[in-house]
Design a protein around this motif. Structure first.
Motif, mmCIF file in Angstrom:
data_model
loop_
_atom_site.group_PDB
_atom_site.id
_atom_site.type_symbol
_atom_site.label_atom_id
_atom_site.label_comp_id
_atom_site.label_asym_id
_atom_site.label_seq_id
_atom_site.Cartn_x
_atom_site.Cartn_y
_atom_site.Cartn_z
ATOM 1 N N SER A 22 0.293 -0.987 0.260
ATOM 2 C CA SER A 22 -0.152 -0.060 0.031
ATOM 3 C C SER A 22 0.457 1.740 -0.166
ATOM 4 O O SER A 22 0.210 2.837 -0.922
ATOM 5 C CB SER A 22 -0.496 -0.177 2.050
ATOM 6 O OG SER A 22 -0.822 -0.179 2.524
ATOM 7 N N TYR A 23 2.252 1.005 0.720
ATOM 8 C CA TYR A 23 2.792 2.456 0.609
ATOM 9 C C TYR A 23 3.601 2.778 -1.071
ATOM 10 O O TYR A 23 3.420 3.915 -1.504
ATOM 11 C CB TYR A 23 4.213 2.217 1.652
ATOM 12 C CG TYR A 23 5.053 3.169 1.794
ATOM 13 C CD1 TYR A 23 5.529 4.037 1.993
ATOM 14 C CD2 TYR A 23 6.289 2.715 0.882
ATOM 15 C CE1 TYR A 23 5.838 5.631 2.227
ATOM 16 C CE2 TYR A 23 7.366 3.873 0.637
ATOM 17 C CZ TYR A 23 7.020 5.142 1.009
ATOM 18 O OH TYR A 23 7.775 5.963 1.033
ATOM 19 N N PHE A 24 3.896 1.702 -1.367
ATOM 20 C CA PHE A 24 4.645 1.704 -2.756
ATOM 21 C C PHE A 24 3.456 1.955 -3.737
ATOM 22 O O PHE A 24 3.546 3.106 -4.333
ATOM 23 C CB PHE A 24 5.687 0.446 -3.155
ATOM 24 C CG PHE A 24 6.530 0.237 -2.648
ATOM 25 C CD1 PHE A 24 6.884 0.846 -2.454
ATOM 26 C CD2 PHE A 24 6.303 -1.168 -2.361
ATOM 27 C CE1 PHE A 24 8.514 1.716 -1.759
ATOM 28 C CE2 PHE A 24 7.977 -1.238 -1.592
ATOM 29 C CZ PHE A 24 9.049 -0.203 -1.594
ATOM 30 N N ALA A 25 2.436 2.029 -3.699
ATOM 31 C CA ALA A 25 1.077 1.958 -4.262
ATOM 32 C C ALA A 25 0.447 3.942 -4.383
ATOM 33 O O ALA A 25 0.590 4.403 -5.175
ATOM 34 C CB ALA A 25 -0.240 1.153 -4.274
ATOM 35 N N ALA A 30 0.928 9.188 -6.474
ATOM 36 C CA ALA A 30 1.485 10.847 -5.815
ATOM 37 C C ALA A 30 2.540 11.230 -7.905
ATOM 38 O O ALA A 30 2.618 12.525 -7.644
ATOM 39 C CB ALA A 30 2.661 10.562 -5.319
ATOM 40 N N SER A 31 3.332 10.482 -8.203
ATOM 41 C CA SER A 31 3.869 10.675 -9.216
ATOM 42 C C SER A 31 2.625 11.135 -10.182
ATOM 43 O O SER A 31 3.431 12.411 -10.870
ATOM 44 C CB SER A 31 4.466 9.681 -10.385
ATOM 45 O OG SER A 31 3.419 8.755 -10.966
ATOM 46 N N PRO A 61 0.798 18.188 -4.614
ATOM 47 C CA PRO A 61 -0.334 17.679 -3.850
ATOM 48 C C PRO A 61 -0.900 16.979 -2.697
ATOM 49 O O PRO A 61 -1.274 16.632 -2.694
ATOM 50 C CB PRO A 61 -1.058 18.387 -4.866
ATOM 51 C CG PRO A 61 -0.906 17.793 -6.358
ATOM 52 C CD PRO A 61 0.548 17.765 -5.816
ATOM 53 N N THR A 62 0.743 15.934 -2.512
ATOM 54 C CA THR A 62 0.351 15.297 -2.182
ATOM 55 C C THR A 62 1.255 14.434 -1.103
ATOM 56 O O THR A 62 2.233 15.824 -0.589
ATOM 57 C CB THR A 62 0.971 13.608 -3.192
ATOM 58 O OG1 THR A 62 2.132 13.396 -3.268
ATOM 59 C CG2 THR A 62 -0.170 13.645 -4.529
ATOM 60 N N ALA A 63 1.127 13.782 0.046
ATOM 61 C CA ALA A 63 1.697 13.931 1.170
ATOM 62 C C ALA A 63 3.126 13.468 1.023
ATOM 63 O O ALA A 63 4.511 12.534 2.199
ATOM 64 C CB ALA A 63 1.441 13.287 1.964
ATOM 65 N N ALA A 64 3.678 12.672 -0.513
ATOM 66 C CA ALA A 64 4.919 12.105 -1.162
ATOM 67 C C ALA A 64 5.677 13.375 -1.177
ATOM 68 O O ALA A 64 5.643 13.637 -2.118
ATOM 69 C CB ALA A 64 5.061 10.494 -1.550
ATOM 70 N N ALA A 65 7.211 12.955 -0.182
ATOM 71 C CA ALA A 65 8.452 13.974 -1.208
ATOM 72 C C ALA A 65 8.912 13.154 -1.932
ATOM 73 O O ALA A 65 9.349 11.975 -1.950
ATOM 74 C CB ALA A 65 9.329 14.238 -0.018
ATOM 75 N N PHE A 66 9.212 13.401 -3.574
ATOM 76 C CA PHE A 66 9.965 12.837 -3.922
ATOM 77 C C PHE A 66 11.295 14.130 -5.137
ATOM 78 O O PHE A 66 11.132 15.043 -4.574
ATOM 79 C CB PHE A 66 8.969 12.074 -4.629
ATOM 80 C CG PHE A 66 7.837 12.333 -5.668
ATOM 81 C CD1 PHE A 66 8.813 14.072 -6.742
ATOM 82 C CD2 PHE A 66 7.190 12.599 -5.065
ATOM 83 C CE1 PHE A 66 6.940 15.166 -7.157
ATOM 84 C CE2 PHE A 66 6.073 13.386 -5.363
ATOM 85 C CZ PHE A 66 6.518 14.577 -6.598
ATOM 86 N N PRO A 95 9.342 19.217 -1.783
ATOM 87 C CA PRO A 95 8.195 18.211 -0.200
ATOM 88 C C PRO A 95 7.432 18.441 -0.299
ATOM 89 O O PRO A 95 6.003 18.976 -1.656
ATOM 90 C CB PRO A 95 8.889 19.000 0.899
ATOM 91 C CG PRO A 95 8.466 20.267 -0.382
ATOM 92 C CD PRO A 95 9.259 20.045 -1.484
ATOM 93 N N ALA A 96 6.728 17.199 0.346
ATOM 94 C CA ALA A 96 5.095 16.292 0.592
ATOM 95 C C ALA A 96 4.680 18.197 0.545
ATOM 96 O O ALA A 96 4.894 19.370 1.612
ATOM 97 C CB ALA A 96 5.443 16.106 1.849
ATOM 98 N N TYR A 97 3.492 18.378 0.252
ATOM 99 C CA TYR A 97 2.564 18.976 -0.133
ATOM 100 C C TYR A 97 3.200 20.468 -0.299
ATOM 101 O O TYR A 97 3.624 21.503 0.214
ATOM 102 C CB TYR A 97 2.165 19.445 1.444
ATOM 103 C CG TYR A 97 0.805 18.136 1.457
ATOM 104 C CD1 TYR A 97 -0.022 17.580 0.465
ATOM 105 C CD2 TYR A 97 0.618 17.462 2.018
ATOM 106 C CE1 TYR A 97 -1.101 16.665 1.033
ATOM 107 C CE2 TYR A 97 0.524 15.524 2.619
ATOM 108 C CZ TYR A 97 -0.750 15.941 2.035
ATOM 109 O OH TYR A 97 -1.441 15.111 2.246
ATOM 110 N N GLY A 98 4.012 20.548 -0.919
ATOM 111 C CA GLY A 98 5.295 21.464 -1.539
ATOM 112 C C GLY A 98 5.279 22.115 -3.192
ATOM 113 O O GLY A 98 4.574 21.771 -4.154
#
Length: 160
Positions: A22-25, A30-31, A61-66, A95-98
């Protein structure tokens, strides 16, 4: 007792697999939600060519930073390639939400490389009229464990 340990161990492993999946999904989704907002301005306009400056806002606009690679930008008009930016091997952390602002992506369009289209564009801009161009942004999203190609197309209006 041994059976109970096996059940507990199996449940823990199963829960771990579900959590990792679920984390990877969630990270992969997010991409898809990366938003690129290009802003184009005329940097120089002369008979020797046109240089367009692209400033891009990359929003997450997501909780995942990349991280993403520095964007490669292509500009087209009615399906004809007018110019493209330099390819730069640089990672940009979002950043997440950045959001991150990338300034001064320069796209040079010499008139000799695409005769009629460039001449029409330069002539239209010199007559103080606007022109619609398509900006295609290409990059790679780095999720740490996976790299996903990303492409975005937007129409922009360019005026002198």
């Amino acid at each position: 007792m041994a059976t109970l340990n096996k059940i507990i161990m199996g449940t823990a492993i199963g829960a771990g697999v579900v959590a990792v999946f679920s984390y990877f999904a969630r990270i992969r989704r997010a991409s898809v939600q990366l938003e690129v907002i290009p802003n184009a301005n005329i940097h120089t306009l002369s008979l020797t060519g046109l240089t367009i400056r692209i400033d891009a806002v990359l929003k997450n606009p997501t909780a995942a930073a990349f991280s993403v690679k520095f964007p490669y930008v292509k500009i087209t008009h009615k399906g004809t390639l007018l110019g493209s930016s330099q390819v730069i091997n640089k990672d940009i952390r979002i950043p997440a939400y950045g959001q991150v602002v990338i300034n001064e992506i320069m796209v040079e369009m010499p008139p000799l490389s695409f005769f009629s289209v460039a001449y029409d564009i330069i002539k239209t801009l010199n007559n103080k009229q606007s022109i619609v161009l398509t900006v295609q942004t290409l990059t790679t999203i780095d999720l740490g464990w996976s790299k996903i190609p990303y492409e975005d197309k937007k129409e922009i209006t360019l005026k002198k």
